[in-house]
Design a protein around this motif. Structure first.
Motif, PDB file in Angstrom:
ATOM      1  N   GLU A 110     -10.860  -2.118   1.539  1.00  0.00           N
ATOM      2  CA  GLU A 110      -9.909  -0.928   0.989  1.00  0.00           C
ATOM      3  C   GLU A 110     -10.713  -0.367  -0.288  1.00  0.00           C
ATOM      4  OE1 GLU A 110      -5.651  -1.394   2.634  1.00  0.00           O
ATOM      5  OE2 GLU A 110      -6.264  -2.674   1.342  1.00  0.00           O
ATOM      6  N   ASP A 111     -11.129  -1.208  -1.024  1.00  0.00           N
ATOM      7  CA  ASP A 111     -11.666  -0.961  -2.422  1.00  0.00           C
ATOM      8  C   ASP A 111     -12.943  -0.028  -2.471  1.00  0.00           C
ATOM      9  OD1 ASP A 111      -9.575  -2.388  -3.727  1.00  0.00           O
ATOM     10  OD2 ASP A 111     -10.828  -4.111  -4.077  1.00  0.00           O
ATOM     11  N   LEU A 112     -13.599  -0.427  -1.305  1.00  0.00           N
ATOM     12  CA  LEU A 112     -14.780   0.445  -1.126  1.00  0.00           C
ATOM     13  C   LEU A 112     -14.428   1.910  -0.571  1.00  0.00           C
ATOM     14  CD1 LEU A 112     -17.865   0.556  -0.836  1.00  0.00           C
ATOM     15  CD2 LEU A 112     -17.583  -0.088   1.713  1.00  0.00           C
ATOM     16  N   ILE A 113     -13.456   1.837   0.440  1.00  0.00           N
ATOM     17  CA  ILE A 113     -13.002   3.209   0.822  1.00  0.00           C
ATOM     18  C   ILE A 113     -12.700   3.883  -0.526  1.00  0.00           C
ATOM     19  CG2 ILE A 113     -11.385   4.384   1.956  1.00  0.00           C
ATOM     20  CD1 ILE A 113     -11.006   2.079   4.039  1.00  0.00           C
ATOM     21  N   VAL A 114     -11.951   3.412  -1.301  1.00  0.00           N
ATOM     22  CA  VAL A 114     -11.592   4.138  -2.539  1.00  0.00           C
ATOM     23  C   VAL A 114     -12.669   4.609  -3.662  1.00  0.00           C
ATOM     24  CG1 VAL A 114     -10.244   3.979  -4.799  1.00  0.00           C
ATOM     25  CG2 VAL A 114      -9.103   3.100  -2.814  1.00  0.00           C
ATOM     26  N   ARG A 115     -13.495   3.862  -3.710  1.00  0.00           N
ATOM     27  CA  ARG A 115     -14.791   4.083  -4.362  1.00  0.00           C
ATOM     28  C   ARG A 115     -15.606   5.125  -3.831  1.00  0.00           C
ATOM     29  NH1 ARG A 115     -15.258  -1.615  -4.398  1.00  0.00           N
ATOM     30  NH2 ARG A 115     -17.238  -1.359  -3.589  1.00  0.00           N
ATOM     31  N   ASP A 116     -15.843   4.841  -2.478  1.00  0.00           N
ATOM     32  CA  ASP A 116     -16.619   5.890  -1.714  1.00  0.00           C
ATOM     33  C   ASP A 116     -16.162   7.169  -1.684  1.00  0.00           C
ATOM     34  OD1 ASP A 116     -18.810   6.056   0.691  1.00  0.00           O
ATOM     35  OD2 ASP A 116     -16.962   7.318   1.276  1.00  0.00           O
ATOM     36  N   ASN A 117     -14.789   7.532  -1.678  1.00  0.00           N
ATOM     37  CA  ASN A 117     -14.192   8.672  -1.848  1.00  0.00           C
ATOM     38  C   ASN A 117     -14.177   9.632  -0.665  1.00  0.00           C
ATOM     39  OD1 ASN A 117     -12.104   9.875  -3.550  1.00  0.00           O
ATOM     40  ND2 ASN A 117     -13.804  11.410  -4.131  1.00  0.00           N
ATOM     41  N   ARG A 118     -14.482   9.481   0.465  1.00  0.00           N
ATOM     42  CA  ARG A 118     -14.635  10.201   1.655  1.00  0.00           C
ATOM     43  C   ARG A 118     -13.612  10.081   2.482  1.00  0.00           C
ATOM     44  NH1 ARG A 118     -20.773   8.881   3.840  1.00  0.00           N
ATOM     45  NH2 ARG A 118     -20.021   6.732   3.002  1.00  0.00           N
ATOM     46  N   PHE A 119     -12.882   9.002   2.529  1.00  0.00           N
ATOM     47  CA  PHE A 119     -11.835   8.533   3.279  1.00  0.00           C
ATOM     48  C   PHE A 119     -10.543   8.409   2.747  1.00  0.00           C
ATOM     49  CE2 PHE A 119     -15.394   7.483   5.828  1.00  0.00           C
ATOM     50  CZ  PHE A 119     -15.069   8.256   7.070  1.00  0.00           C
ATOM     51  N   LYS A 120      -9.245   8.445   3.188  1.00  0.00           N
ATOM     52  CA  LYS A 120      -8.219   7.874   2.880  1.00  0.00           C
ATOM     53  C   LYS A 120      -7.540   6.851   3.923  1.00  0.00           C
ATOM     54  CE  LYS A 120      -5.525  12.059   4.254  1.00  0.00           C
ATOM     55  NZ  LYS A 120      -4.550  12.927   3.694  1.00  0.00           N
ATOM     56  N   SER A 121      -7.008   5.821   3.547  1.00  0.00           N
ATOM     57  CA  SER A 121      -6.542   4.925   4.463  1.00  0.00           C
ATOM     58  C   SER A 121      -4.988   4.451   4.174  1.00  0.00           C
ATOM     59  CB  SER A 121      -7.234   3.707   4.554  1.00  0.00           C
ATOM     60  OG  SER A 121      -7.470   2.839   3.333  1.00  0.00           O
ATOM     61  N   LYS A 122      -4.401   3.950   5.364  1.00  0.00           N
ATOM     62  CA  LYS A 122      -3.074   3.268   4.996  1.00  0.00           C
ATOM     63  C   LYS A 122      -2.648   2.094   5.980  1.00  0.00           C
ATOM     64  CE  LYS A 122      -0.720   6.489   8.037  1.00  0.00           C
ATOM     65  NZ  LYS A 122       0.602   7.456   8.220  1.00  0.00           N
ATOM     66  N   ILE A 123      -2.135   1.054   5.744  1.00  0.00           N
ATOM     67  CA  ILE A 123      -1.772   0.254   6.506  1.00  0.00           C
ATOM     68  C   ILE A 123      -0.515   0.322   7.427  1.00  0.00           C
ATOM     69  CG2 ILE A 123      -0.938  -2.584   6.676  1.00  0.00           C
ATOM     70  CD1 ILE A 123      -2.182  -2.632   3.799  1.00  0.00           C
ATOM     71  N   VAL A 124      -0.972   0.331   8.782  1.00  0.00           N
ATOM     72  CA  VAL A 124       0.098   1.001   9.678  1.00  0.00           C
ATOM     73  C   VAL A 124       0.736  -0.213  10.405  1.00  0.00           C
ATOM     74  CG1 VAL A 124      -0.932   3.256  10.071  1.00  0.00           C
ATOM     75  CG2 VAL A 124      -1.479   1.169  11.507  1.00  0.00           C
ATOM     76  N   TRP A 125       0.355  -1.509  10.362  1.00  0.00           N
ATOM     77  CA  TRP A 125       0.690  -2.766  10.947  1.00  0.00           C
ATOM     78  C   TRP A 125       0.213  -4.007  10.124  1.00  0.00           C
ATOM     79  CZ3 TRP A 125      -1.334  -7.117  13.036  1.00  0.00           C
ATOM     80  CH2 TRP A 125      -0.286  -7.844  13.729  1.00  0.00           C
ATOM     81  N   LYS A 126       1.503  -5.109  10.129  1.00  0.00           N
ATOM     82  CA  LYS A 126       0.996  -6.295   9.485  1.00  0.00           C
ATOM     83  C   LYS A 126       1.661  -7.518  10.327  1.00  0.00           C
ATOM     84  CE  LYS A 126       0.615  -5.251   4.650  1.00  0.00           C
ATOM     85  NZ  LYS A 126       1.123  -5.826   3.280  1.00  0.00           N
ATOM     86  N   SER A 127       0.759  -8.593  10.527  1.00  0.00           N
ATOM     87  CA  SER A 127       1.328  -9.551  11.302  1.00  0.00           C
ATOM     88  C   SER A 127       2.732 -10.255  10.529  1.00  0.00           C
ATOM     89  CB  SER A 127       0.417 -10.814  11.451  1.00  0.00           C
ATOM     90  OG  SER A 127      -0.061 -11.073  10.442  1.00  0.00           O
ATOM     91  N   THR A 128       3.528 -10.695  11.280  1.00  0.00           N
ATOM     92  CA  THR A 128       4.605 -11.396  10.679  1.00  0.00           C
ATOM     93  C   THR A 128       4.456 -13.013  10.740  1.00  0.00           C
ATOM     94  OG1 THR A 128       5.855 -11.389  12.480  1.00  0.00           O
ATOM     95  CG2 THR A 128       6.112  -9.762  10.954  1.00  0.00           C
ATOM     96  N   ILE A 129       3.606 -13.455  11.679  1.00  0.00           N
ATOM     97  CA  ILE A 129       3.682 -14.940  11.725  1.00  0.00           C
ATOM     98  C   ILE A 129       1.864 -15.223  11.829  1.00  0.00           C
ATOM     99  CG2 ILE A 129       5.686 -15.397  12.924  1.00  0.00           C
ATOM    100  CD1 ILE A 129       4.085 -15.514  15.517  1.00  0.00           C
ATOM    101  N   GLY A 130       1.647 -16.491  11.424  1.00  0.00           N
ATOM    102  CA  GLY A 130       0.525 -16.736  11.554  1.00  0.00           C
ATOM    103  C   GLY A 130      -0.629 -16.364  10.691  1.00  0.00           C
TER     104      GLY A 130
END
Length: 288
Positions: free
Chosen positions: A256-276
């Motif tokens: 994600e840090d690379l995405i920000v520095r690169d500045n071509r894309f935007k991203s978002k977290i759409v799912w996270k695990s709740t166990i394991g």
């Protein structure tokens, strides 16, 4: 050496086979990343479909069933096994950098992304669209997209993974004549940057699916550039990965840090695990 729990019952020992050690393979390769090969499907590859079905297991992801060939049995069936997979098998390792990149098993994050796509109907309106399964391994993400009439290209680092695992899985899960005759489904092996160069005149993709491809931070920039060169301006990427890969240093926060520095894309977290183990799915697209 970092190991991903590559626990398989390897083939019985054969004194006629010559095995290279991990150190010897890495010395020979000197981290030289494999060139691109396109594997063409013809009717000869269909001749083993009955055997593939006998050596497969059915997996259920919600209400979707997918068949996966037994990699262990595939090894035993082959008279000649490529050194890359042979070496990984003997060392019970899922990672030999630049030699074998872990494509022969179903990873947790692949399951996460399959279930996410089913629950969120990601492929509902994908008929006729171009989809890339990048770092495809078993090919389940691309196969699922093909169920929904997408035009799918499969890419994996190892040619032998495509031939021993991906293509057999395609053959036992999808109607043979419909995609073979259309010649729209394609398979590419090799390094990402070399794949980008070899396919630079090909159409870009509406959707790129990728799972467990950010464990090596040295390859993050290469992966992001592949996204940039292969995605349509209006396309989407779904990247499933562990939050951190212990032992090799990669992880989603770094990417994600690379995405920000690169500045071509935007991203978002759409799912996270709740166990394991902490796992997430990123949705990535070009900035407007």
């Amino acid at each position: 050496m970092f190991k991903f729990n590559f626990n398989i019952d390897g083939p019985e020992s054969d004194s006629n086979l010559e095995y290279d050690s991990t150190q010897e393979l890495q010395k020979k390769n000197r981290l030289y990343w494999y060139d691109v090969d396109e594997i063409f499907l013809d009717k000869s590859k269909h001749s083993n479909i009955s055997l593939y079905k006998q050596n497969s297991k059915c997996f259920s992801f919600l209400d979707q069933q997918l068949f996966v060939v037994s990699y262990e049995k595939q090894i035993k069936l082959q008279q000649t096994i490529k050194n890359s997979i042979k070496n990984a098998d003997l060392n019970h390792s899922d990672l030999v950098t630049a030699v074998y990149e872990g494509g022969a098993k179903i990873w947790e994050c692949t399951e996460d992304l399959l279930i996410y796509m089913l629950q969120n109907k990601i492929t509902e309106n994908i008929s006729g669209k171009l989809v890339l399964d990048l770092g495809c391994g078993t090919g389940l993400l691309g196969i699922f997209a093909a169920f929904n009439n997408a035009i799918v290209h499969f890419q994996d680092y190892n040619k032998d993974v495509l031939e021993l695992v991906t293509i057999p899985n395609v053959l036992i899960n999808l109607p043979f004549n419909s995609w073979l005759e259309s010649s729209q489904m394609k398979f590419f092996s090799g390094d990402w940057s070399k794949y980008v160069e070899a396919t630079k005149n090909s159409p870009r993709f509406d959707l790129i699916l990728s799972s467990e491809t950010i464990y090596n931070p040295d390859n993050h920039a290469k992966l992001l550039n592949t996204f940039a060169e292969k995605l349509k301006s209006t396309g989407l990427i779904y990247l499933a990965a562990k939050t951190h890969y212990f032992g090799v240093g990669g992880g989603l926060r770094q990417f994600e840090d690379l995405i920000v520095r690169d500045n071509r894309f935007k991203s978002k977290i759409v799912w996270k695990s709740t166990i394991g183990v902490c796992r997430e799915i990123l949705e990535i697209k070009f900035k407007s």
